[in-house]
Design a protein around this motif. Structure first.
Motif, PDB file in Angstrom:
ATOM      1  N   ILE A 219       0.843  -1.196   0.000  1.00 42.13           N
ATOM      2  CA  ILE A 219       0.000   0.000   0.000  1.00 42.13           C
ATOM      3  C   ILE A 219       0.881   1.250   0.000  1.00 42.13           C
ATOM      4  O   ILE A 219       1.937   1.278   0.641  1.00 42.13           O
ATOM      5  N   SER A 220       0.416   2.271  -0.728  1.00 41.41           N
ATOM      6  CA  SER A 220       1.277   3.438  -0.954  1.00 41.41           C
ATOM      7  C   SER A 220       1.678   4.136   0.344  1.00 41.41           C
ATOM      8  O   SER A 220       2.731   4.758   0.417  1.00 41.41           O
ATOM      9  N   THR A 221       0.841   4.012   1.377  1.00 43.13           N
ATOM     10  CA  THR A 221       1.149   4.711   2.617  1.00 43.13           C
ATOM     11  C   THR A 221       2.323   4.093   3.368  1.00 43.13           C
ATOM     12  O   THR A 221       2.814   4.675   4.323  1.00 43.13           O
ATOM     13  N   THR A 222       2.779   2.915   2.956  1.00 43.30           N
ATOM     14  CA  THR A 222       3.917   2.317   3.671  1.00 43.30           C
ATOM     15  C   THR A 222       5.230   2.433   2.881  1.00 43.30           C
ATOM     16  O   THR A 222       6.252   1.919   3.319  1.00 43.30           O
TER      17      THR A 222
ATOM     18  N   ALA B  55      -4.287   4.283 -11.777  1.00 41.63           N
ATOM     19  CA  ALA B  55      -3.664   5.086 -10.726  1.00 41.63           C
ATOM     20  C   ALA B  55      -2.235   5.480 -11.082  1.00 41.63           C
ATOM     21  O   ALA B  55      -1.802   6.611 -10.818  1.00 41.63           O
ATOM     22  N   GLY B  56      -1.497   4.575 -11.703  1.00 47.08           N
ATOM     23  CA  GLY B  56      -0.099   4.862 -12.043  1.00 47.08           C
ATOM     24  C   GLY B  56       0.029   6.037 -12.987  1.00 47.08           C
ATOM     25  O   GLY B  56       0.955   6.847 -12.866  1.00 47.08           O
TER      26      GLY B  56
ATOM     27  N   ASP C  21      -7.753   7.845   0.154  1.00 51.82           N
ATOM     28  CA  ASP C  21      -6.794   8.445   1.083  1.00 51.82           C
ATOM     29  C   ASP C  21      -6.271   9.800   0.615  1.00 51.82           C
ATOM     30  O   ASP C  21      -5.830  10.616   1.408  1.00 51.82           O
TER      31      ASP C  21
ATOM     32  N   ASP D 282      -2.713   6.244   9.396  1.00 47.10           N
ATOM     33  CA  ASP D 282      -2.716   6.841   8.074  1.00 47.10           C
ATOM     34  C   ASP D 282      -2.698   5.833   6.944  1.00 47.10           C
ATOM     35  O   ASP D 282      -2.033   6.018   5.928  1.00 47.10           O
ATOM     36  N   SER D 283      -3.431   4.781   7.172  1.00 51.07           N
ATOM     37  CA  SER D 283      -3.571   3.789   6.117  1.00 51.07           C
ATOM     38  C   SER D 283      -4.925   3.109   6.289  1.00 51.07           C
ATOM     39  O   SER D 283      -5.580   3.274   7.312  1.00 51.07           O
TER      40      SER D 283
ATOM     41  N   TYR E  64       7.324   1.475  -7.573  1.00 49.88           N
ATOM     42  CA  TYR E  64       7.675   1.654  -8.986  1.00 49.88           C
ATOM     43  C   TYR E  64       9.197   1.836  -9.091  1.00 49.88           C
ATOM     44  O   TYR E  64       9.855   2.147  -8.093  1.00 49.88           O
TER      45      TYR E  64
ATOM     46  N   PRO F 190      -4.121   8.000  -6.024  1.00 50.27           N
ATOM     47  CA  PRO F 190      -3.273   7.640  -4.889  1.00 50.27           C
ATOM     48  C   PRO F 190      -2.958   8.836  -3.992  1.00 50.27           C
ATOM     49  O   PRO F 190      -2.972   9.985  -4.438  1.00 50.27           O
ATOM     50  N   ARG F 191      -2.672   8.518  -2.759  1.00 51.20           N
ATOM     51  CA  ARG F 191      -2.419   9.535  -1.741  1.00 51.20           C
ATOM     52  C   ARG F 191      -1.354  10.543  -2.166  1.00 51.20           C
ATOM     53  O   ARG F 191      -1.485  11.741  -1.983  1.00 51.20           O
ATOM     54  N   ASP F 192      -0.259  10.035  -2.778  1.00 51.71           N
ATOM     55  CA  ASP F 192       0.866  10.924  -3.066  1.00 51.71           C
ATOM     56  C   ASP F 192       0.770  11.597  -4.436  1.00 51.71           C
ATOM     57  O   ASP F 192       1.748  12.129  -4.936  1.00 51.71           O
TER      58      ASP F 192
END
Lengths: 224, 382
Positions: free
Chosen positions: A162-165, B320-321, B54, B113-114, A195, B356-358
């Motif tokens: 998951i992106s948050t980790t 998403a990518g 998120d 935060d997940s 990535y 995505p979050r970022d």
């Protein structure tokens, strides 16, 4: 037939047991894999040879996956079948570490519990002759560091689903630096949210997109 | 954790809801546009359909845990994102994959935060299934959170909100209750037990959707079954045909018009088109969605052709990518090329698979702007 290179007098594995082992892994049959492995051990075949046979099987599985003939459930079942066979080998593997392609400590980073992909990577690496210390899921940097200190691997592998980790991958790199191990190990990252660009972001040495690529990259890292 | 609570939070929600309604009142509603596309007519422009979870928490300065547990924080975060990026609507839950398991008694961990994580499968052994009873979603687990969120969206946004009744489709729910490896093993060694689990999951999905519909007096914009775990290659086409489609079809027959997103290839396999077609036709899903997660293998022309031939609406996911890793210019080009093929004549559109979050905010702006720019009818893209 597999020739055992460590025995001067030519000795060969019982063909049916090796064949059964390979077939069992390709077919994802855990009980059959376990039985075949035990038969091979009873024939006094060195564990490393048995692992090479497992590697052959996992190689076929990987090729079938790449050809879209196999899907993730097939990988899972084959990985389980191989791991079932490995259970009989594990106690004997500790003493033959030098015969392995390389040693890798691997785990899913802190805060993440998704391990289907990591388990497949572990099986593929083992099948390819790597000695793998699998730390499981939700692994803290501290636990990675303690294991690196004890096991002295050539490669450390960490995954994030998951992106948050993803930031945990960077923190692990920082902790390895602080502990003074960073130059001694190669750092390989992967996982659904990772990535190629993250290699630079988190300070890793390499990225692998899937289990098959992880094996190839790990082989290169050991030689580097 | 955000310190925005109580009356301050209520006031912020009212302010943002007012701002959003003012913005949205100047144009046709999301539902209107969506409906036009679905019946193969051309709306004034394509709707901006986003899955934002998120990332909305990041925009709002709240934690993911807060939006997954507090309906007000969820609405606040979705409003912040909708106003900032000028979305067409506000709606959606942040975490759609754990409600059922939690309501049935699974232990769930909520990271700050997940997204929540189910700690261990609820059905560890065969006997565990017979102990499970369909939950009362008005009181079990986070059922009240889901129903509370739906009511809140409806109260605060009225016709400008998009209120869905959402549950997991049987396959994804089975994965959550039994664990992926276990259900795969069941299929291999005890298929009858695997079907029993999926039957139970179908009952739970039906109860959950109905509880949400009832709470709003039938005023939901759409009912939907989420099924991300049923895509290929995470599972094989054989499992899609033998387990996913039959059990989903059964639930949709009981629920009436329902959208289902599942059973589709996310990488290129030889018979991908036939699988997509079979999943759409056999399940009777109201709208079909598809997203390629690997390079650009999925030809939008083929989706358009299939949609027209079967007279079934299809939404094509912008993955998403692409949204998070491309430049705004690349996003604009990507969206333009998709809309050019998909939009004319209605029946097909695009949606953001996930933000995505970022994701850099400029990318989200580019995404929304490009849909609004190129999706205006009549489509005129060189």
């Amino acid at each position: 037939l597999i020739r055992n290179p460590n025995v001067k007098e030519a000795r060969f594995l019982p063909a049916d047991a090796e064949g059964r082992l390979v077939e069992a892994i390709i077919g994802g049959e855990s009980e059959a894999s376990s039985r075949a492995t035990q038969d091979l051990l009873r024939s006094d075949i060195p564990p490393i040879e048995i692992i090479r046979s497992m590697g052959k099987a996992m190689d076929v599985v990987g090729k079938k996956y790449e050809a879209k003939e196999y899907f993730v459930p097939d990988l899972v079942m084959s990985a389980e079948a191989m791991n079932e066979g490995l259970k009989s080998l594990l106690p004997k593997l500790q003493t033959v570490g030098k015969e392995f392609v390389g040693k890798i400590v691997i785990g899913v980073c802190r805060g993440d519990t998704h391990d289907i992909g990591k388990n497949i990577v572990v099986a593929m690496l083992r099948g390819s002759g790597f000695y793998v210390i699998d730390l499981g899921i939700d692994v803290s940097p501290q636990r990675f560091i303690e294991t690196i200190k004890k096991e002295k691997p050539q490669i450390v592998g960490a995954s994030s689903y998951i992106s948050t980790t993803i930031d945990e991958l960077r923190i692990l790199n920082e902790e390895m630096k602080k502990a003074g191990f960073r130059r001694q190990v190669k750092y390989l990252i992967g996982g659904a949210s990772v990535y190629p660009k993250h290699v630079g972001d988190v300070g890793a040495d390499a990225f692998a997109n899937d289990a098959m690529e992880a094996v190839e990259v790990a082989k290169k890292l050991v030689k580097a | 954790m955000s310190n925005l609570v109580g009356s301050k939070l209520d006031a912020e929600i009212d302010r943002l809801a007012g701002q959003f309604k003012e913005m949205a009142s100047k144009e046709p509603s999301m539902s209107e546009r969506l409906m036009n596309v679905m019946v193969f007519q051309e709306p004034d422009r394509l709707p901006v359909v986003m899955q934002i979870h998120d990332h909305s928490a990041r925009v709002a300065g709240v934690t993911v845990k807060e939006i997954c547990t507090d309906p007000k924080k969820l609405l606040y975060a979705q409003l912040c994102a909708a106003v900032k990026y000028k979305f067409d609507t506000v709606g959606g839950l942040a975490d759609a994959y754990n409600f059922e398991a939690e309501a049935l008694g699974a232990k769930v961990f909520f990271p700050e935060d997940s997204f929540p994580v189910i700690l261990e499968p609820l059905i560890k052994e065969k006997n565990d299934l017979s102990r499970l009873k369909v939950p009362d979603f008005n009181k079990d687990g986070r059922g009240p959170y889901v129903i509370g969120a739906s009511k809140l969206y409806s109260d605060k946004l009225g016709e400008y909100g998009f209120t869905s009744a959402v549950a997991l489709a049987p396959w994804s729910m089975a994965v959550q209750l039994r664990g992926f490896n276990n259900i795969i093993r069941d299929i291999r060694k005890n298929p009858e037990f695997a079907h029993k689990i999926l039957d139970f999951c179908g009952d739970v999905a039906e109860a959950f959707i109905k509880a949400q519909r009832d709470a709003l007096g039938g005023g939901v914009s759409m009912s939907a079954l989420g099924d991300a775990f049923s895509s290929i290659p995470p599972i094989s086409p054989q499992i899609v045909y033998d387990y996913v489609i039959p059990h989903t079809t059964e639930v949709i027959e009981r629920l009436g018009p329902t959208q289902w997103t599942g059973g589709y290839p996310i990488v290129e396999i030889p018979n991908w088109k036939q699988i997509l077609e079979d999943a759409a036709v056999k399940s009777g899903s109201l709208v079909n969605m598809v997203c390629n997660l690997e390079s650009d293998w999925l030809p939008p022309q083929e989706i358009k052709e299939m949609s027209n031939r079967l007279h079934k609406p299809w939404f094509y996911g912008i993955r998403a990518g692409i949204i998070s890793k491309s430049t705004p210019g690349q996003i604009d080009e990507h969206v333009k090329n998709l809309i050019k093929v998909l939009a004319p004549g209605g029946g097909c559109s695009v949606f953001a698979d996930q933000i995505p979050r970022d994701t850099p905010p400029e990318n989200v702006h580019a995404l929304v702007d490009s849909i609004k720019k190129y999706g205006r009818f009549p489509i005129s893209i060189e």
